[in-house]
Enzyme design. Structure first.
Site, PDB file in Angstrom:
ATOM      1  N   ASN A  44       0.837  -1.199   0.000  1.00 52.65           N
ATOM      2  CA  ASN A  44       0.000   0.000   0.000  1.00 52.65           C
ATOM      3  C   ASN A  44       0.871   1.248   0.000  1.00 52.65           C
ATOM      4  O   ASN A  44       1.934   1.278   0.633  1.00 52.65           O
ATOM      5  CB  ASN A  44      -1.022  -0.007   1.142  1.00 52.65           C
ATOM      6  CG  ASN A  44      -0.427  -0.200   2.517  1.00 52.65           C
ATOM      7  OD1 ASN A  44       0.597  -0.855   2.664  1.00 52.65           O
ATOM      8  ND2 ASN A  44      -1.065   0.353   3.521  1.00 52.65           N
ATOM      9  N   ILE A  45       0.421   2.237  -0.745  1.00 59.00           N
ATOM     10  CA  ILE A  45       1.163   3.489  -0.889  1.00 59.00           C
ATOM     11  C   ILE A  45       0.206   4.617  -0.547  1.00 59.00           C
ATOM     12  O   ILE A  45      -0.718   4.928  -1.325  1.00 59.00           O
ATOM     13  CB  ILE A  45       1.710   3.641  -2.329  1.00 59.00           C
ATOM     14  CG1 ILE A  45       2.581   2.423  -2.696  1.00 59.00           C
ATOM     15  CG2 ILE A  45       2.522   4.936  -2.449  1.00 59.00           C
ATOM     16  CD1 ILE A  45       3.008   2.371  -4.160  1.00 59.00           C
ATOM     17  N   GLU A  46       0.394   5.170   0.638  1.00 61.38           N
ATOM     18  CA  GLU A  46      -0.528   6.213   1.104  1.00 61.38           C
ATOM     19  C   GLU A  46      -0.089   7.585   0.611  1.00 61.38           C
ATOM     20  O   GLU A  46       1.001   7.756   0.051  1.00 61.38           O
ATOM     21  CB  GLU A  46      -0.627   6.153   2.633  1.00 61.38           C
ATOM     22  CG  GLU A  46      -1.188   4.812   3.085  1.00 61.38           C
ATOM     23  CD  GLU A  46      -1.487   4.726   4.566  1.00 61.38           C
ATOM     24  OE1 GLU A  46      -1.041   5.598   5.340  1.00 61.38           O
ATOM     25  OE2 GLU A  46      -2.183   3.762   4.943  1.00 61.38           O
ATOM     26  N   ASN A  47      -0.975   8.544   0.822  1.00 63.27           N
ATOM     27  CA  ASN A  47      -0.706   9.904   0.356  1.00 63.27           C
ATOM     28  C   ASN A  47      -1.310  10.891   1.348  1.00 63.27           C
ATOM     29  O   ASN A  47      -2.366  10.600   1.946  1.00 63.27           O
ATOM     30  CB  ASN A  47      -1.343  10.095  -1.035  1.00 63.27           C
ATOM     31  CG  ASN A  47      -0.842  11.348  -1.707  1.00 63.27           C
ATOM     32  OD1 ASN A  47      -1.305  12.454  -1.415  1.00 63.27           O
ATOM     33  ND2 ASN A  47       0.095  11.191  -2.593  1.00 63.27           N
ATOM     34  N   ALA A  48      -0.673  12.034   1.507  1.00 60.72           N
ATOM     35  CA  ALA A  48      -1.170  13.073   2.409  1.00 60.72           C
ATOM     36  C   ALA A  48      -2.582  13.496   2.020  1.00 60.72           C
ATOM     37  O   ALA A  48      -3.395  13.859   2.881  1.00 60.72           O
ATOM     38  CB  ALA A  48      -0.227  14.263   2.405  1.00 60.72           C
ATOM     39  N   CYS A  55      -4.136   0.666  -2.587  1.00 57.88           N
ATOM     40  CA  CYS A  55      -3.952  -0.577  -1.832  1.00 57.88           C
ATOM     41  C   CYS A  55      -2.883  -1.464  -2.472  1.00 57.88           C
ATOM     42  O   CYS A  55      -2.640  -1.402  -3.684  1.00 57.88           O
ATOM     43  CB  CYS A  55      -5.253  -1.380  -1.805  1.00 57.88           C
ATOM     44  SG  CYS A  55      -6.580  -0.627  -0.867  1.00 57.88           S
ATOM     45  N   GLU A  57      -3.004  -4.617  -3.132  1.00 53.32           N
ATOM     46  CA  GLU A  57      -3.536  -5.546  -4.135  1.00 53.32           C
ATOM     47  C   GLU A  57      -3.595  -4.887  -5.516  1.00 53.32           C
ATOM     48  O   GLU A  57      -3.233  -5.483  -6.524  1.00 53.32           O
ATOM     49  CB  GLU A  57      -4.949  -6.011  -3.748  1.00 53.32           C
ATOM     50  CG  GLU A  57      -5.012  -6.808  -2.455  1.00 53.32           C
ATOM     51  CD  GLU A  57      -5.232  -5.954  -1.221  1.00 53.32           C
ATOM     52  OE1 GLU A  57      -4.734  -4.810  -1.178  1.00 53.32           O
ATOM     53  OE2 GLU A  57      -5.915  -6.444  -0.296  1.00 53.32           O
ATOM     54  N   CYS A  88     -10.188  -4.806   0.192  1.00 54.10           N
ATOM     55  CA  CYS A  88     -11.320  -3.868   0.194  1.00 54.10           C
ATOM     56  C   CYS A  88     -12.214  -4.119  -1.023  1.00 54.10           C
ATOM     57  O   CYS A  88     -11.834  -4.827  -1.963  1.00 54.10           O
ATOM     58  CB  CYS A  88     -10.813  -2.423   0.221  1.00 54.10           C
ATOM     59  SG  CYS A  88     -10.275  -1.806  -1.389  1.00 54.10           S
TER      60      CYS A  88
HETATM   61  N1  THU Z   1      -5.225  -1.419   2.402  1.00 56.82           N
HETATM   62  C1  THU Z   1      -4.612  -2.261   1.535  1.00 56.82           C
HETATM   63  O1  THU Z   1      -3.524  -1.975   1.026  1.00 56.82           O
HETATM   64  N2  THU Z   1      -5.233  -3.423   1.253  1.00 56.82           N
HETATM   65  C2  THU Z   1      -6.336  -3.883   1.865  1.00 56.82           C
HETATM   66  O2  THU Z   1      -6.722  -5.002   1.615  1.00 56.82           O
HETATM   67  C3  THU Z   1      -7.044  -3.038   2.819  1.00 56.82           C
HETATM   68  C4  THU Z   1      -6.529  -1.659   2.968  1.00 56.82           C
HETATM   69  C5  THU Z   1      -4.500  -0.210   2.805  1.00 56.82           C
HETATM   70  C6  THU Z   1      -4.998   1.091   2.288  1.00 56.82           C
HETATM   71  C7  THU Z   1      -4.489   2.046   3.335  1.00 56.82           C
HETATM   72  O3  THU Z   1      -3.147   2.371   3.032  1.00 56.82           O
HETATM   73  C8  THU Z   1      -4.489   1.240   4.614  1.00 56.82           C
HETATM   74  O4  THU Z   1      -4.535  -0.109   4.216  1.00 56.82           O
HETATM   75  C9  THU Z   1      -5.634   1.541   5.540  1.00 56.82           C
HETATM   76  O5  THU Z   1      -6.846   1.502   4.876  1.00 56.82           O
END
Ligand code: THU
Length: 136
Positions: A44-48, A55, A57, A88
């Site tokens: 997973n690569i989040e962002n501000a 996600c 996947e 998700c």
């Molecule tokens: N996330 C995933 O990468 N995969 C999942 O199956 C569920 C959620 C990540 C997205 C976000 O970076 C963090 O988990 C919290 O939602």
């Protein structure tokens, strides 16, 4: 589990370590096995700007598709929480587009337990390409 399945879960765990999750602190890794035997990983690569987060996947699927692979057999997902990973809704839909018969191996942050499920179980009565290819 077969050696190949164990390796796939290990690849998901390795990818999980590369997660960029400074906001949720929930690290996820994914490893996608193609019919040709290749493995594409994602984290997973989040962002501000939270909505720009992607996600693990989907990172794995998009990497594979952009490299010319569309035929997928199995996906391993490893997450940092105590619970088993659970893709998700958006990721389930994206997976269904290419692999309605996908097998998933889910694991959590605690212990070595791995749960095997099908995408069909995760996304029953899915809307997919067939709906748009039917003749009217
Ligand atoms: N996330 C995933 O990468 N995969 C999942 O199956 C569920 C959620 C990540 C997205 C976000 O970076 C963090 O988990 C919290 O939602």
């Amino acid at each position: 589990m077969t050696e190949q399945e164990i390796k796939l879960v290990e690849a998901a765990r390795a990818a999980q370590k590369r997660a960029y999750a400074p906001y949720s602190h929930y690290q996820v890794g994914a490893a996608l096995l193609t019919a040709s035997g290749r493995v594409f990983t994602g984290c997973n690569i989040e962002n501000a700007a939270y909505g720009a987060t992607v996600c693990a996947e989907r990172v794995a699927v998009f990497k594979a598709v952009s490299e010319g692979e569309r035929d997928f057999e199995a996906l391993a997902v490893a997450a940092s929480g105590e619970d088993m990973a659970s893709p998700c809704g958006t990721c389930r839909q994206v997976l269904y587009e290419f692999a309605p018969h996908l097998i998933l191996y889910l694991t959590g942050g605690r212990g070595q337990r791995v749960e095997k499920v099908t995408l069909q179980e995760l996304l029953p009565r899915a809307f997919g390409p067939a709906y748009l290819m039917e003749e009217c």
